[in-house]
Design an enzyme around this catalytic site. Structure first.
Site, PDB file in Angstrom:
ATOM      1  N   ALA A  23       0.799  -1.227   0.000  1.00 32.24           N
ATOM      2  CA  ALA A  23       0.000   0.000   0.000  1.00 32.24           C
ATOM      3  C   ALA A  23       0.830   1.274   0.000  1.00 32.24           C
ATOM      4  O   ALA A  23       0.320   2.348  -0.327  1.00 32.24           O
ATOM      5  CB  ALA A  23      -0.920   0.000   1.218  1.00 32.24           C
ATOM      6  N   ASP A  26       5.113   2.368  -5.026  1.00 31.05           N
ATOM      7  CA  ASP A  26       4.995   3.274  -6.154  1.00 31.05           C
ATOM      8  C   ASP A  26       3.750   3.040  -7.008  1.00 31.05           C
ATOM      9  O   ASP A  26       3.074   3.988  -7.402  1.00 31.05           O
ATOM     10  CB  ASP A  26       6.239   3.044  -7.019  1.00 31.05           C
ATOM     11  CG  ASP A  26       6.739   4.340  -7.556  1.00 31.05           C
ATOM     12  OD1 ASP A  26       6.735   5.321  -6.794  1.00 31.05           O
ATOM     13  OD2 ASP A  26       7.109   4.366  -8.746  1.00 31.05           O
ATOM     14  N   LEU A  27       3.473   1.769  -7.272  1.00 30.29           N
ATOM     15  CA  LEU A  27       2.325   1.438  -8.122  1.00 30.29           C
ATOM     16  C   LEU A  27       1.033   1.929  -7.471  1.00 30.29           C
ATOM     17  O   LEU A  27       0.171   2.523  -8.119  1.00 30.29           O
ATOM     18  CB  LEU A  27       2.240  -0.082  -8.342  1.00 30.29           C
ATOM     19  CG  LEU A  27       1.052  -0.526  -9.181  1.00 30.29           C
ATOM     20  CD1 LEU A  27       1.294  -0.211 -10.658  1.00 30.29           C
ATOM     21  CD2 LEU A  27       0.762  -2.018  -9.017  1.00 30.29           C
ATOM     22  N   ALA A  28       0.933   1.692  -6.142  1.00 30.15           N
ATOM     23  CA  ALA A  28      -0.275   2.097  -5.425  1.00 30.15           C
ATOM     24  C   ALA A  28      -0.472   3.603  -5.560  1.00 30.15           C
ATOM     25  O   ALA A  28      -1.572   4.081  -5.890  1.00 30.15           O
ATOM     26  CB  ALA A  28      -0.165   1.688  -3.961  1.00 30.15           C
ATOM     27  N   LYS A 162       2.041  -8.482 -13.065  1.00 23.26           N
ATOM     28  CA  LYS A 162       3.147  -9.138 -13.737  1.00 23.26           C
ATOM     29  C   LYS A 162       4.455  -8.758 -13.041  1.00 23.26           C
ATOM     30  O   LYS A 162       4.454  -7.765 -12.324  1.00 23.26           O
ATOM     31  CB  LYS A 162       3.172  -8.771 -15.211  1.00 23.26           C
ATOM     32  CG  LYS A 162       3.676  -7.346 -15.511  1.00 23.26           C
ATOM     33  CD  LYS A 162       3.755  -7.128 -16.981  1.00 23.26           C
ATOM     34  CE  LYS A 162       5.157  -6.949 -17.471  1.00 23.26           C
ATOM     35  NZ  LYS A 162       5.730  -5.642 -17.219  1.00 23.26           N
ATOM     36  N   ASP A 191      -2.788  -7.565 -16.913  1.00 21.66           N
ATOM     37  CA  ASP A 191      -1.915  -7.103 -17.983  1.00 21.66           C
ATOM     38  C   ASP A 191      -2.520  -5.750 -18.335  1.00 21.66           C
ATOM     39  O   ASP A 191      -3.602  -5.689 -18.930  1.00 21.66           O
ATOM     40  CB  ASP A 191      -1.971  -8.043 -19.183  1.00 21.66           C
ATOM     41  CG  ASP A 191      -1.044  -7.587 -20.289  1.00 21.66           C
ATOM     42  OD1 ASP A 191      -1.031  -6.371 -20.577  1.00 21.66           O
ATOM     43  OD2 ASP A 191      -0.340  -8.418 -20.865  1.00 21.66           O
ATOM     44  N   HIS A 192      -1.863  -4.672 -17.928  1.00 20.65           N
ATOM     45  CA  HIS A 192      -2.572  -3.382 -18.014  1.00 20.65           C
ATOM     46  C   HIS A 192      -2.893  -2.990 -19.458  1.00 20.65           C
ATOM     47  O   HIS A 192      -3.776  -2.175 -19.703  1.00 20.65           O
ATOM     48  CB  HIS A 192      -1.833  -2.270 -17.255  1.00 20.65           C
ATOM     49  CG  HIS A 192      -0.678  -1.679 -17.986  1.00 20.65           C
ATOM     50  ND1 HIS A 192       0.551  -2.258 -18.035  1.00 20.65           N
ATOM     51  CD2 HIS A 192      -0.574  -0.542 -18.703  1.00 20.65           C
ATOM     52  CE1 HIS A 192       1.369  -1.507 -18.746  1.00 20.65           C
ATOM     53  NE2 HIS A 192       0.708  -0.448 -19.173  1.00 20.65           N
ATOM     54  N   GLU A 230       9.138   3.300 -26.527  1.00 16.64           N
ATOM     55  CA  GLU A 230       9.136   4.179 -25.362  1.00 16.64           C
ATOM     56  C   GLU A 230      10.335   5.110 -25.426  1.00 16.64           C
ATOM     57  O   GLU A 230      11.392   4.705 -25.924  1.00 16.64           O
ATOM     58  CB  GLU A 230       9.240   3.362 -24.082  1.00 16.64           C
ATOM     59  CG  GLU A 230       8.068   2.468 -23.830  1.00 16.64           C
ATOM     60  CD  GLU A 230       8.159   1.840 -22.450  1.00 16.64           C
ATOM     61  OE1 GLU A 230       7.755   2.499 -21.491  1.00 16.64           O
ATOM     62  OE2 GLU A 230       8.660   0.724 -22.357  1.00 16.64           O
ATOM     63  N   ASP A 249       9.618  -8.351 -20.394  1.00 20.44           N
ATOM     64  CA  ASP A 249       8.910  -7.179 -19.879  1.00 20.44           C
ATOM     65  C   ASP A 249       7.724  -6.795 -20.769  1.00 20.44           C
ATOM     66  O   ASP A 249       6.682  -6.380 -20.268  1.00 20.44           O
ATOM     67  CB  ASP A 249       9.895  -5.998 -19.784  1.00 20.44           C
ATOM     68  CG  ASP A 249       9.293  -4.792 -19.082  1.00 20.44           C
ATOM     69  OD1 ASP A 249       8.651  -4.984 -18.031  1.00 20.44           O
ATOM     70  OD2 ASP A 249       9.453  -3.654 -19.583  1.00 20.44           O
ATOM     71  N   HIS A 254       2.255  -7.904 -22.950  1.00 20.83           N
ATOM     72  CA  HIS A 254       1.520  -6.851 -23.675  1.00 20.83           C
ATOM     73  C   HIS A 254       1.474  -7.086 -25.192  1.00 20.83           C
ATOM     74  O   HIS A 254       0.424  -6.977 -25.818  1.00 20.83           O
ATOM     75  CB  HIS A 254       2.157  -5.484 -23.431  1.00 20.83           C
ATOM     76  CG  HIS A 254       2.356  -5.156 -21.979  1.00 20.83           C
ATOM     77  ND1 HIS A 254       1.462  -5.531 -21.008  1.00 20.83           N
ATOM     78  CD2 HIS A 254       3.344  -4.482 -21.339  1.00 20.83           C
ATOM     79  CE1 HIS A 254       1.897  -5.099 -19.822  1.00 20.83           C
ATOM     80  NE2 HIS A 254       3.041  -4.469 -20.006  1.00 20.83           N
TER      81      HIS A 254
HETATM   82  C1  BG6 Z   1       5.099  -2.165 -18.141  1.00 21.84           C
HETATM   83  C2  BG6 Z   1       6.568  -2.432 -18.297  1.00 21.84           C
HETATM   84  O1  BG6 Z   1       4.398  -3.370 -18.018  1.00 21.84           O
HETATM   85  O2  BG6 Z   1       4.635  -1.442 -19.267  1.00 21.84           O
HETATM   86  C3  BG6 Z   1       7.332  -1.134 -18.449  1.00 21.84           C
HETATM   87  O3  BG6 Z   1       7.052  -3.141 -17.161  1.00 21.84           O
HETATM   88  C4  BG6 Z   1       6.759  -0.311 -19.570  1.00 21.84           C
HETATM   89  O4  BG6 Z   1       8.717  -1.369 -18.665  1.00 21.84           O
HETATM   90  C5  BG6 Z   1       5.240  -0.175 -19.432  1.00 21.84           C
HETATM   91  O5  BG6 Z   1       7.355   0.977 -19.511  1.00 21.84           O
HETATM   92  C6  BG6 Z   1       4.656   0.475 -20.669  1.00 21.84           C
HETATM   93  O6  BG6 Z   1       3.312   0.771 -20.425  1.00 21.84           O
HETATM   94  P1  BG6 Z   1       2.568   1.940 -21.210  1.00 21.84           P
HETATM   95  O7  BG6 Z   1       1.156   1.832 -20.768  1.00 21.84           O
HETATM   96  O8  BG6 Z   1       3.232   3.224 -20.807  1.00 21.84           O
HETATM   97  O9  BG6 Z   1       2.780   1.658 -22.667  1.00 21.84           O
END
Ligand code: BG6
Length: 523
Positions: A23, A26-28, A162, A191-192, A230, A249, A254
């Site tokens: 909680a 960083d992600l939170a 992940k 998996d966002h 990126e 990664d 993704h």
């Molecule tokens: C994450 C990776 O899952 O997705 C990162 O671990 C990457 O390394 C990120 O930067 C990219 O996500 P997005 O939504 O910015 O394309």
């Protein structure tokens, strides 16, 4: 949302307790709290609900609530009128310090959650979000069970981040640990990318428009290109990234998810398992390369530093926490084949890298050429039709078509029919995924067979990178579009990478087209 039958039923998340491990991480702060706040301000979470933050460091409820308010200010946009709403929201948060391996502290956590649920009249519907390193998932799951937190009649679900393992063997082990405690239906693997609006829109684009499906195959499509580039480097994640590289990664999850969405057959019904079944079939048909064959289809590279405008950009090996002789790939490009009836012979080119020239995720469907020698090509300019799906950060799509160059007899120029979906109404990926998990819709989460098949594809590539000298590590300049070797992957079939536009789109009007070319409109 169209995808699942469950979604149509529950448009508001039911009363529940959301227990967040990690909680204070960083992600939170960056993603989860702003996402839950957005759901709250859209009135998509039914009251009563509780959020219990768990981490090691000490906090009182009040100091934790203050941290929530601060992180939402920092990572989300809050208007003056919304300040009261934000403070009301923060009052739903409670904090309990616990170590992941302490029976006693999990027992205390259970007692605390029981008390809070009674006091606030929240039923024992519980969602556990494990925002922590995967090596702790197993221990966390066992303690959740042992402490009795998974008892009771309400739903119990676990959301995990992940990486799901490092290879097939470690993923299997991790899964076995989780499955000792949870049923597959209770596990929500994030998996966002699957939460991104345009990724979900691929289904609608394909299955709600009569014009695309009849030409969505090897008779009409020449190739598919998926790029996720990126501009950021490895940042402060070298410890993780050194072990993972771009293959694990980005590709294992993704990128393969995007391949599945583009390539899947229409599901028999729009429900969760029917959709996931079709996606899995794509992975079953995905050609796996033998270790010795990897170098013929996969290119890996690492960025080197360079002076850029007013600053010098470090190479990967100079980044903090990276070994000076690291062979971790920060870029990967590959040619994939899906050996089924629909896609036989159509290459799917994928590429992803850090420290490239543009931040953009785009999918290009390149249609087959017209018979060029017959019409309109005397002055060059006749290119293929492209359907470009812009996933990230710009969201939308365009169709590139050929049009008559005005004033000429039969010269042709490319223009784009564009749709942009930039809007405040668009939800963030995490917002959508948390919402789905709480209301029990797992359509856009990764099922175990997807994970394991993805590793089966990735493992021989990782092995070739480790062991086969032919799978050479190329270099590319930070801020460039990647190594030359990635262009060569396409040359054999006479294709080329289409540029990634990032924020810009090809001309959508003749004025724009000629202005960009620096030409007068009517030649
Ligand atoms: C994450 C990776 O899952 O997705 C990162 O671990 C990457 O390394 C990120 O930067 C990219 O996500 P997005 O939504 O910015 O394309």
């Amino acid at each position: 949302m169209m995808a699942s039958e469950v979604s149509d039923v529950l448009s508001v998340a039911p009363a529940h307790t959301f227990v967040l491990f990690g909680a204070t991480g960083d992600l939170a702060k960056r993603k989860l709290y702003p996402a839950i706040f957005n759901l709250y301000r859209r009135q998509q979470i039914a009251s009563p609900f509780l959020i219990v933050g768990v981490a090691r460091r000490p906090h009182t409820d009040e100091s934790f609530q203050e941290e929530i308010i601060n992180s939402i200010h920092e990572f989300s946009h809050v208007t003056e009128e919304e300040e009261t709403l934000l403070h009301d929201f923060a009052r739903h948060f409670h904090y309990q310090s616990a170590h992941i391996d302490s029976d006693e502290e999990f027992q205390q956590l259970h007692n605390r959650i029981d008390e809070l649920e009674k006091a606030e009249q929240v039923p024992d519907n519980r969602v556990f979000y494990l925002a922590m390193a995967p090596e702790f998932f197993g221990t966390a799951a066992l303690h959740l069970q042992k402490s009795g937190l998974l008892n009771g009649t309400g739903f119990k679900r676990v959301i995990i981040e992940k990486p799901f393992g490092h290879d097939l063997a470690s993923a299997q082990e991790l899964n076995a640990q989780l499955r000792q405690v949870f049923e597959e239906e209770q596990i929500y693997r994030i998996d966002h990318y699957l939460g991104k609006e345009m990724e979900q829109n691929i289904e609608v684009l394909r299955f709600a428009n009569s014009m695309f499906e009849p030409i969505w195959d090897n008779r009409s499509i020449a190739n598919v290109q998926i790029t996720s580039s990126e501009t950021v480097g490895v940042e402060d994640r070298a410890g993780y990234y050194e072990q993972s590289g771009a293959l694990r990664d980005m590709v294992q999850n993704h990128i393969l998810q995007m391949v599945m969405m583009i390539a899947m057959e229409p599901p028999s019904r729009l429900n969760t398992e029917a959709i996931r079944d079709e996606k899995v079939k794509v992975l079953r048909s995905l050609r796996r390369y033998a270790v010795d064959d990897v170098a013929n289809h996969v290119v890996r590279a690492q960025y080197t530093g360079q002076a850029m405008q007013d600053k010098t950009v470090l190479g990967y090996r100079e980044e903090k926490g990276v070994a000076h002789d690291s062979t971790t790939e920060t870029f990967i490009a590959a040619e994939l084949f899906i050996d089924n009836f629909r896609w036989a012979g159509v290459p799917f080119y994928i590429r992803t890298g850090k420290r490239m020239d543009t931040k953009a995720t785009e999918i290009v469907i390149q249609f087959k050429d017209m018979p060029k020698n017959m019409y309109f090509n005397q002055n060059g300019g006749l290119g293929p039709n492209l359907l470009v799906i812009r996933v990230n950060p710009a969201e939308g799509m365009y169709l590139q078509i050929n049009t008559k160059r005005p004033g000429s007899d039969n010269a042709v120029i490319p223009v784009a029919l564009e749709f942009s979906q930039e809007s405040n109404a668009v939800k963030e990926a995490y917002e959508r995924l948390i919402f789905d998990a709480v209301r029990g819709d797992s359509t856009y989460f990764t099922r175990w067979d997807e994970v394991s098949l993805a590793w089966k594809f990735v493992d021989p590539i990782a092995k070739a990178f480790r062991e086969n000298p032919q799978s050479k590590l190329h270099t590319y300049l930070a801020g460039s579009s990647g190594p030359q070797a990635s262009n060569e992957l396409l040359v054999e079939r006479n294709f080329k990478w289409w540029p990634v536009f990032g924020q810009e789109v090809p001309a959508t009007s003749l004025e724009q087209y000629f202005a960009r070319k620096g030409e007068a409109k009517r030649p």
